[in-house]
Write a protein that holds these residues in place. Structure first.
Motif, mmCIF file in Angstrom:
data_model
loop_
_atom_site.group_PDB
_atom_site.id
_atom_site.type_symbol
_atom_site.label_atom_id
_atom_site.label_comp_id
_atom_site.label_asym_id
_atom_site.label_seq_id
_atom_site.Cartn_x
_atom_site.Cartn_y
_atom_site.Cartn_z
ATOM 1 N N ASP A 132 0.820 -1.211 0.000
ATOM 2 C CA ASP A 132 0.000 0.000 0.000
ATOM 3 C C ASP A 132 0.855 1.263 0.000
ATOM 4 O O ASP A 132 0.327 2.364 -0.044
ATOM 5 C CB ASP A 132 -0.965 0.018 1.185
ATOM 6 N N ASN A 172 3.423 6.803 4.537
ATOM 7 C CA ASN A 172 2.934 6.194 3.311
ATOM 8 C C ASN A 172 3.400 7.071 2.162
ATOM 9 O O ASN A 172 3.047 8.252 2.096
ATOM 10 C CB ASN A 172 1.417 6.051 3.302
ATOM 11 N N GLY A 205 2.763 6.630 -1.050
ATOM 12 C CA GLY A 205 1.782 6.756 -2.118
ATOM 13 C C GLY A 205 1.939 5.825 -3.295
ATOM 14 O O GLY A 205 1.151 5.878 -4.232
ATOM 15 N N GLY A 210 3.070 1.553 -4.232
ATOM 16 C CA GLY A 210 3.399 0.247 -3.671
ATOM 17 C C GLY A 210 4.895 -0.039 -3.688
ATOM 18 O O GLY A 210 5.641 0.508 -4.494
ATOM 19 N N LEU A 221 -6.691 -0.692 -3.240
ATOM 20 C CA LEU A 221 -5.382 -0.492 -3.866
ATOM 21 C C LEU A 221 -5.413 -0.628 -5.384
ATOM 22 O O LEU A 221 -4.379 -0.465 -6.036
ATOM 23 C CB LEU A 221 -4.364 -1.483 -3.285
ATOM 24 N N GLN A 227 -4.035 2.397 -7.240
ATOM 25 C CA GLN A 227 -2.778 2.907 -6.700
ATOM 26 C C GLN A 227 -1.775 3.196 -7.814
ATOM 27 O O GLN A 227 -1.674 2.455 -8.793
ATOM 28 C CB GLN A 227 -2.202 1.871 -5.726
ATOM 29 N N THR A 228 -1.012 4.279 -7.655
ATOM 30 C CA THR A 228 0.013 4.618 -8.638
ATOM 31 C C THR A 228 1.188 3.659 -8.524
ATOM 32 O O THR A 228 1.383 3.001 -7.506
ATOM 33 C CB THR A 228 0.521 6.056 -8.435
ATOM 34 N N ASN A 229 1.988 3.595 -9.567
ATOM 35 C CA ASN A 229 3.155 2.718 -9.583
ATOM 36 C C ASN A 229 4.365 3.522 -10.036
ATOM 37 O O ASN A 229 4.850 3.361 -11.144
ATOM 38 C CB ASN A 229 2.916 1.514 -10.501
#
Length: 131
Positions: free
Chosen positions: A59, A77, A79, A81, A117, A120-122
């Motif tokens: 996360d 966090n 932002g 993963g 998730l 979620q950006t990568n």
């Protein structure tokens, strides 16, 4: 088929992947403490001689724990993963912990059943923290 299964060397499941952080005596194998983590730890953990345990979750959380009590000492966090393991190094007498973000296809499979998730950006970013 419901539940976990292995398909061509990759893990697949109809269930949500989560993880635990467990402190055990390395000599006796006795489990001293376990804490449940809501998201998968695909990066592994790092322990320091100073009594810290670092880990990162899919996360985007990076956290430090006390190696005896497993009390969470610090958490952020970032932002995106994380699949890479945390590393530690020293420069000029100062210790640092570094970790990169980004998840590959195997890690993406572990969050497939985690609705929060899915968007979620990568991003691939190197984070370095001074101890």
């Amino acid at each position: 088929m419901k539940g976990k299964r292995w398909i061509g060397g990759t893990e697949s499941s109809d269930e949500r992947f989560e993880s635990n952080l467990t402190a055990a005596d390395p000599v006796t194998g006795e489990i001293k403490r376990t804490i449940h983590l809501r998201y998968p730890n695909n990066s592994g953990t790092l322990t320091t001689a100073g009594g810290l345990v670092f880990l990162a979750l899919l996360d985007g959380a990076v956290a430090a724990y006390d190696d005896t009590t497993l009390d969470e000492l610090w958490k952020i966090n970032v932002g995106a993963g994380i699949s890479a393991p945390p590393i530690t190094f020293e420069v000029g007498g100062k210790q640092y912990v570094a970790i990169t973000t980004g998840i590959g296809p195997g890690a993406k499979d572990r969050v497939a059943n985690t609705p929060e998730l899915k968007e979620q950006t990568n991003a691939t970013v190197l984070y370095v923290f001074a101890l």
